[in-house]
Scaffold this motif. Structure first.
Motif: not given
Length: 431
Positions: A171-185, A188-200
């Motif tokens: 049940l949790l696998h079914q639910l967690r596979a689909v991300k809500s808008d809040a989870e996607v944000e 995205r925040r993690a991706c933004g931090i990663t972007k800063g690290g790579f550009e550094r």
């Protein structure tokens, strides 16, 4: 909690989604992870249970969530148990959640101390008909260490042998596979931090630096932005990149080498996953560039091909067919090799031997049903590669994407990946 507070509505909704999947008169119990020992009297830093966090937003050890939606007693329909913040704990371990703080984080209104759990559990068990217990059922998990959930399963079945027990993980696998808008944000925040690290790094990498020095630059950038390494970083120069999970990160980066960077940050327990391959001296050789562009073409086409309704295995096979053609143009495969291609023995296997991507979220290799097609809300990595140990280098590229009804959205579209852009940014940093 290094990250900023998360609105508890996310976890309230996650619990509501789970409750809608439960049959009548069901009881659900989810435990925190153990704090694992190292040596002597040491222990690892607490690593939150992603299932418990998904349902409560709580990261504290020894916490337990009990859900009993159909309980005749309203105060027992949703209970979060936490450690009582007594003075000795505050002195030796630091702050523990108060009941008010636990409610604020989780949205659960009934908070009990962990010592109350046995009596309340017995009371609920005598009324419930089906008991959903949790275990780690990830397909690739090496389940050799008994977890807190494992121990509870054995203890509960011993104490209450006549109940009907069910698996919570599907049940949790079914639910967690689909991300809500809040989870996607949060991703995205993690991706933004990663972007800063790579550009550094584009301004730091040059001949003579060591792989571990590159790792240190990333650590600085991630931590100062409330993140942390999402997984053990792979910083592999030259032939080191041909080992898929090389993590020693202790070799020098030489002039003429490519540097493969499989490094990314998490944020608020949500992960990103990035791979880039850059020239140590700032310029690709013609051969390196040809291989690089081949991998980039497969990545871009695979991103476009990740659509609702497609099976993961078919998506992966499409990438293998594309890679066959790229390897043919690079002189690494012959037409005869390509003609012999099968799903079981792909022609490209010698040079592209791993999967194309995986679900990502609260776990880097996130849980998801194994035999269902892609659905809107899935977040996936896309990571083709070509590995040439005889030539002393490898190229792997990886972005994270969100699958939607209108096609895939590249969550890392703003992180440099074109070879010309990488060369230009490395050159600009050296002026």
């Amino acid at each position: 909690m290094r990250h900023q507070p998360i609105d508890s509505s996310l976890f309230v909704e996650n619990r509501a989604r789970l409750k809608r999947l439960l049959p009548p008169n069901s009881l659900v119990i989810v435990h925190a992870n153990d704090v694992l020992p190292t040596n002597a009297d040491g222990s690892f830093k607490n690593f939150p249970s992603t299932d418990l966090f998904y349902l409560t937003g709580v990261e504290q050890e020894e916490s337990i969530l009990l859900l009993f939606p159909d309980s005749p007693e309203p105060t027992q329909r949703e209970i979060l148990f936490v450690r009582e913040p007594i003075e000795i704990l505050e002195i030796w371990e630091g702050h523990k959640l108060t009941k008010a703080e636990a409610t604020e984080a989780s949205g659960v209104t009934t908070i009990k101390w962990i010592g109350d759990f046995p009596n309340i559990l017995r009371n609920c068990m005598l009324t419930a008909e089906q008991i959903f217990l949790n275990q780690n059922e990830h397909r690739r998990a090496a389940a050799v260490v008994q977890t807190r959930d494992d121990r509870f399963v054995a203890e509960c079945q011993k104490q209450f042998p006549l109940h009907t027990y069910r698996r919570l993980a599907p049940l949790l696998h079914q639910l967690r596979a689909v991300k809500s808008d809040a989870e996607v944000e949060l991703i995205r925040r993690a991706c933004g931090i990663t972007k800063g690290g790579f550009e550094r790094l584009l301004g730091f990498v040059k001949p003579g630096v060591y792989e571990h020095e590159v790792e240190a630059e990333l650590s600085h950038e991630f931590i100062r932005n409330r993140g942390a390494f999402a997984y053990t970083p792979i910083i592999a120069s030259g032939k080191n990149a041909c080992g898929l999970h090389y993590v020693q990160n202790d070799q020098i980066c030489n002039d003429g080498d490519l540097l493969l960077l499989d490094v990314a940050s998490n944020y608020a327990n949500y992960n990103s996953d990035l791979t880039r391959t850059i020239p140590v001296n700032g310029r690709f050789t013609p051969r390196q560039r040809d291989v690089y562009d081949a991998v980039l073409r497969v990545m871009r086409a695979s991103i476009a091909g990740a659509v609702v309704g497609k099976m993961h295995r078919d998506w992966h096979h499409e990438s293998q067919l594309m890679m066959n053609e790229e390897l043919l143009k690079l002189g690494l495969l012959t037409k005869e090799d390509v003609a012999k291609h099968t799903r079981e023995e792909p022609a490209c296997k010698k040079y592209f031997m791993h999967g194309l991507g995986h679900s990502i979220g609260l776990d880097v290799h996130d849980v998801a049903p194994g035999n269902v097609p892609f659905a809107a809300g899935w977040v996936m990595t896309v990571e083709p590669g070509i590995y040439l140990p005889d030539e002393g280098f490898a190229v792997r590229l990886e972005n994270d994407i969100l699958i939607t009804e209108d096609g895939s959205v590249d969550l890392m579209a703003d992180i440099p990946v074109e070879a010309d852009e990488i060369e230009a940014m490395m050159a600009a940093s050296r002026k």
